[in-house]
Design an enzyme around this catalytic site. Structure first.
Site, PDB file in Angstrom:
ATOM      1  N   ASP A 134       0.853  -1.191   0.000  1.00  0.00           N
ATOM      2  CA  ASP A 134       0.000   0.000   0.000  1.00  0.00           C
ATOM      3  C   ASP A 134       0.887   1.237   0.000  1.00  0.00           C
ATOM      4  O   ASP A 134       2.062   1.166   0.382  1.00  0.00           O
ATOM      5  CB  ASP A 134      -0.924   0.018   1.225  1.00  0.00           C
ATOM      6  CG  ASP A 134      -1.883   1.211   1.174  1.00  0.00           C
ATOM      7  OD1 ASP A 134      -2.588   1.358   0.151  1.00  0.00           O
ATOM      8  OD2 ASP A 134      -1.911   2.010   2.113  1.00  0.00           O
ATOM      9  N   SER A 135       0.300   2.356  -0.398  1.00  0.00           N
ATOM     10  CA  SER A 135       1.050   3.613  -0.350  1.00  0.00           C
ATOM     11  C   SER A 135       1.428   3.951   1.094  1.00  0.00           C
ATOM     12  O   SER A 135       2.372   4.707   1.313  1.00  0.00           O
ATOM     13  CB  SER A 135       0.201   4.744  -0.947  1.00  0.00           C
ATOM     14  OG  SER A 135      -1.040   4.822  -0.271  1.00  0.00           O
ATOM     15  N   TYR A 172      -0.437   8.762  -2.428  1.00  0.00           N
ATOM     16  CA  TYR A 172      -0.318   8.597  -3.869  1.00  0.00           C
ATOM     17  C   TYR A 172      -1.478   9.298  -4.594  1.00  0.00           C
ATOM     18  O   TYR A 172      -1.408   9.514  -5.804  1.00  0.00           O
ATOM     19  CB  TYR A 172      -0.395   7.111  -4.244  1.00  0.00           C
ATOM     20  CG  TYR A 172       0.881   6.304  -4.049  1.00  0.00           C
ATOM     21  CD1 TYR A 172       1.975   6.795  -3.342  1.00  0.00           C
ATOM     22  CD2 TYR A 172       0.974   5.021  -4.592  1.00  0.00           C
ATOM     23  CE1 TYR A 172       3.115   6.022  -3.172  1.00  0.00           C
ATOM     24  CE2 TYR A 172       2.123   4.255  -4.437  1.00  0.00           C
ATOM     25  CZ  TYR A 172       3.195   4.756  -3.725  1.00  0.00           C
ATOM     26  OH  TYR A 172       4.322   3.992  -3.568  1.00  0.00           O
ATOM     27  N   GLY A 173      -2.541   9.560  -3.829  1.00  0.00           N
ATOM     28  CA  GLY A 173      -3.814   9.969  -4.431  1.00  0.00           C
ATOM     29  C   GLY A 173      -3.805  11.245  -5.236  1.00  0.00           C
ATOM     30  O   GLY A 173      -4.722  11.495  -6.008  1.00  0.00           O
ATOM     31  N   CYS A 177      -3.766  -1.058  -2.295  1.00  0.00           N
ATOM     32  CA  CYS A 177      -4.015   0.362  -2.547  1.00  0.00           C
ATOM     33  C   CYS A 177      -4.863   0.533  -3.816  1.00  0.00           C
ATOM     34  O   CYS A 177      -4.505   0.014  -4.879  1.00  0.00           O
ATOM     35  CB  CYS A 177      -2.661   1.044  -2.722  1.00  0.00           C
ATOM     36  SG  CYS A 177      -2.740   2.781  -3.120  1.00  0.00           S
ATOM     37  N   THR A 181      -5.335   3.337  -5.466  1.00  0.00           N
ATOM     38  CA  THR A 181      -4.663   4.217  -6.433  1.00  0.00           C
ATOM     39  C   THR A 181      -3.617   3.428  -7.220  1.00  0.00           C
ATOM     40  O   THR A 181      -3.517   3.555  -8.443  1.00  0.00           O
ATOM     41  CB  THR A 181      -4.033   5.420  -5.700  1.00  0.00           C
ATOM     42  OG1 THR A 181      -5.034   6.047  -4.884  1.00  0.00           O
ATOM     43  CG2 THR A 181      -3.489   6.435  -6.670  1.00  0.00           C
ATOM     44  N   GLU A 233      -5.924   9.784   7.903  1.00  0.00           N
ATOM     45  CA  GLU A 233      -4.573   9.370   8.294  1.00  0.00           C
ATOM     46  C   GLU A 233      -4.024  10.261   9.401  1.00  0.00           C
ATOM     47  O   GLU A 233      -3.290   9.823  10.280  1.00  0.00           O
ATOM     48  CB  GLU A 233      -3.653   9.413   7.071  1.00  0.00           C
ATOM     49  CG  GLU A 233      -2.435   8.579   7.286  1.00  0.00           C
ATOM     50  CD  GLU A 233      -1.942   7.975   5.996  1.00  0.00           C
ATOM     51  OE1 GLU A 233      -0.848   8.342   5.600  1.00  0.00           O
ATOM     52  OE2 GLU A 233      -2.654   7.150   5.379  1.00  0.00           O
ATOM     53  N   CYS A 289     -11.246   3.739  -1.834  1.00  0.00           N
ATOM     54  CA  CYS A 289      -9.963   4.140  -1.249  1.00  0.00           C
ATOM     55  C   CYS A 289      -9.829   3.392   0.073  1.00  0.00           C
ATOM     56  O   CYS A 289     -10.831   3.215   0.784  1.00  0.00           O
ATOM     57  CB  CYS A 289      -9.960   5.654  -1.023  1.00  0.00           C
ATOM     58  SG  CYS A 289      -8.583   6.251  -0.020  1.00  0.00           S
ATOM     59  N   HIS A 308      -8.940   4.181   2.841  1.00  0.00           N
ATOM     60  CA  HIS A 308      -9.242   4.899   4.083  1.00  0.00           C
ATOM     61  C   HIS A 308     -10.732   5.091   4.364  1.00  0.00           C
ATOM     62  O   HIS A 308     -11.121   5.302   5.503  1.00  0.00           O
ATOM     63  CB  HIS A 308      -8.602   6.293   4.040  1.00  0.00           C
ATOM     64  CG  HIS A 308      -7.111   6.265   4.102  1.00  0.00           C
ATOM     65  ND1 HIS A 308      -6.344   5.599   3.188  1.00  0.00           N
ATOM     66  CD2 HIS A 308      -6.255   6.831   4.993  1.00  0.00           C
ATOM     67  CE1 HIS A 308      -5.075   5.759   3.496  1.00  0.00           C
ATOM     68  NE2 HIS A 308      -4.990   6.499   4.580  1.00  0.00           N
TER      69      HIS A 308
HETATM   70  N1  DGL Z   1      -4.104   3.874  -0.332  1.00  0.00           N
HETATM   71  C1  DGL Z   1      -4.676   4.924  -1.138  1.00  0.00           C
HETATM   72  C2  DGL Z   1      -5.864   4.377  -1.930  1.00  0.00           C
HETATM   73  O1  DGL Z   1      -6.470   3.375  -1.583  1.00  0.00           O
HETATM   74  C3  DGL Z   1      -5.112   6.109  -0.312  1.00  0.00           C
HETATM   75  C4  DGL Z   1      -3.995   6.932   0.251  1.00  0.00           C
HETATM   76  C5  DGL Z   1      -3.148   7.615  -0.800  1.00  0.00           C
HETATM   77  O2  DGL Z   1      -3.636   8.557  -1.452  1.00  0.00           O
HETATM   78  O3  DGL Z   1      -2.029   7.186  -0.952  1.00  0.00           O
HETATM   79  O4  DGL Z   1      -6.230   4.968  -2.921  1.00  0.00           O
END
Ligand code: DGL
Length: 279
Positions: A24-25, A56-57, A88, A90, A175, A207, A209
């Site tokens: 994951d990011s 990463y978003g 993730c 993204t 976060e 996403c 989160h």
């Molecule tokens: N893990 C990213 C996602 O599921 C969310 C956090 C990010 O933007 O890196 O898109």
């Protein structure tokens, strides 16, 4: 990119078998990982969070691709992972297809990478009816990639429509520990305005989160609008994948260990994993 070990328990067997990689990011993928590990506790796992370069978003597609490739390469080479799950959204949206089609065949033809979009799309297709409107919330990069739209179109009845909404502030707020804050809820309401004008029959929390705000989504959408998110769908898809692919499954080691690596600060990672995920 030099990830550091956060924590591990148990020692792995000294065989050719190796842990499943989860990428994951940052922290968000821990929500998906927790479900996978709970459902299949016998495997070894190696979680990789690219915290130093998250989120990463709002990154460019080329950056998301490059960073995801580096992380997966690390899991393949240092972790020897036979299989990596991109937890993730993204990364799944912007990197998975190219990695599978161009990079894996050339550099790691015996390894596999799975993402989180298709399992959710398959689950929605089980209940979607012709003419349904499907809502999608995700990071700006995910929405801009068009990947959800592309995958959903493959599985949904033809006249279903998709209403997309990018939510740039949600992941950073959650976060940062502001998930239960009134300001976060006000921002969420703002993001949900398009669905007031055009009500949806299902909503995708696209996403890692957003499931943190589940009770909030439920209070807004009620019980009758199904909410889809990666945790549940990915576990079932992964289980079924491993049954259908014994050549990958037999390469996974089974000592029930979990290791965590981060490109960020290991102490901070440990703190957040405890605070946000009870890990
Ligand atoms: N893990 C990213 C996602 O599921 C969310 C956090 C990010 O933007 O890196 O898109």
């Amino acid at each position: 990119m030099t990830p550091q070990r956060v924590r591990g328990h148990g020692e792995r067997s000294q065989t050719m078998k190796a842990p499943m990689g989860i990428f994951d990011s940052g922290y968000g993928g821990l929500s998906v990982f927790k479900k996978i590990a709970r459902e299949m506790p016998w495997y070894d796992y190696c979680y990789f969070g690219d915290n130093a370069r998250a989120p990463y978003g709002d990154r460019a597609p080329s950056e998301v691709f490059e960073y995801t490739k580096q992380a997966v390469e690390w899991l393949f080479t240092k972790g020897n992972a036979p299989l990596v799950v991109l937890a993730c959204n993204t990364a799944s949206a912007l990197a998975l297809r190219r990695l599978q089609q161009e990079w894996l065949p050339e550099y790691f033809p015996d390894r596999r990478i799975l993402g989180v979009l298709i399992p959710v799309a398959e689950d929605i297709a089980k209940t979607a009816r012709p003419g349904d409107r499907i809502g999608l919330l995700a990071t700006p990069a995910t929405i801009a990639s068009g990947a959800w739209r592309r995958e959903l179109k493959k599985y949904l009845p033809r006249d279903c429509s998709i209403i997309e909404q990018a939510c740039p502030l949600l992941a950073p707020l959650i976060e940062g520990g502001y998930g239960n804050n009134e300001a976060t809820h006000a921002i969420l309401k703002e993001y949900l305005l398009p669905f007031e004008k055009r009500p949806v029959q299902s909503l995708i929390l696209g996403c890692t989160h957003y499931p943190f705000l589940l009770s909030h989504f439920r209070s807004i959408f009620g019980k009758n609008t199904p909410l889809f998110y990666s945790g549940e769908s990915v576990v079932h898809a992964l289980k079924s994948y491993l049954i259908r692919h014994p050549e990958i499954e037999c390469c996974l080691s089974r000592d029930g260990t979990k290791e965590y690596y981060t490109t960020g600060d290991p102490a901070e990672f440990r703190k957040k994993a405890e605070q946000l995920f009870n890990i």
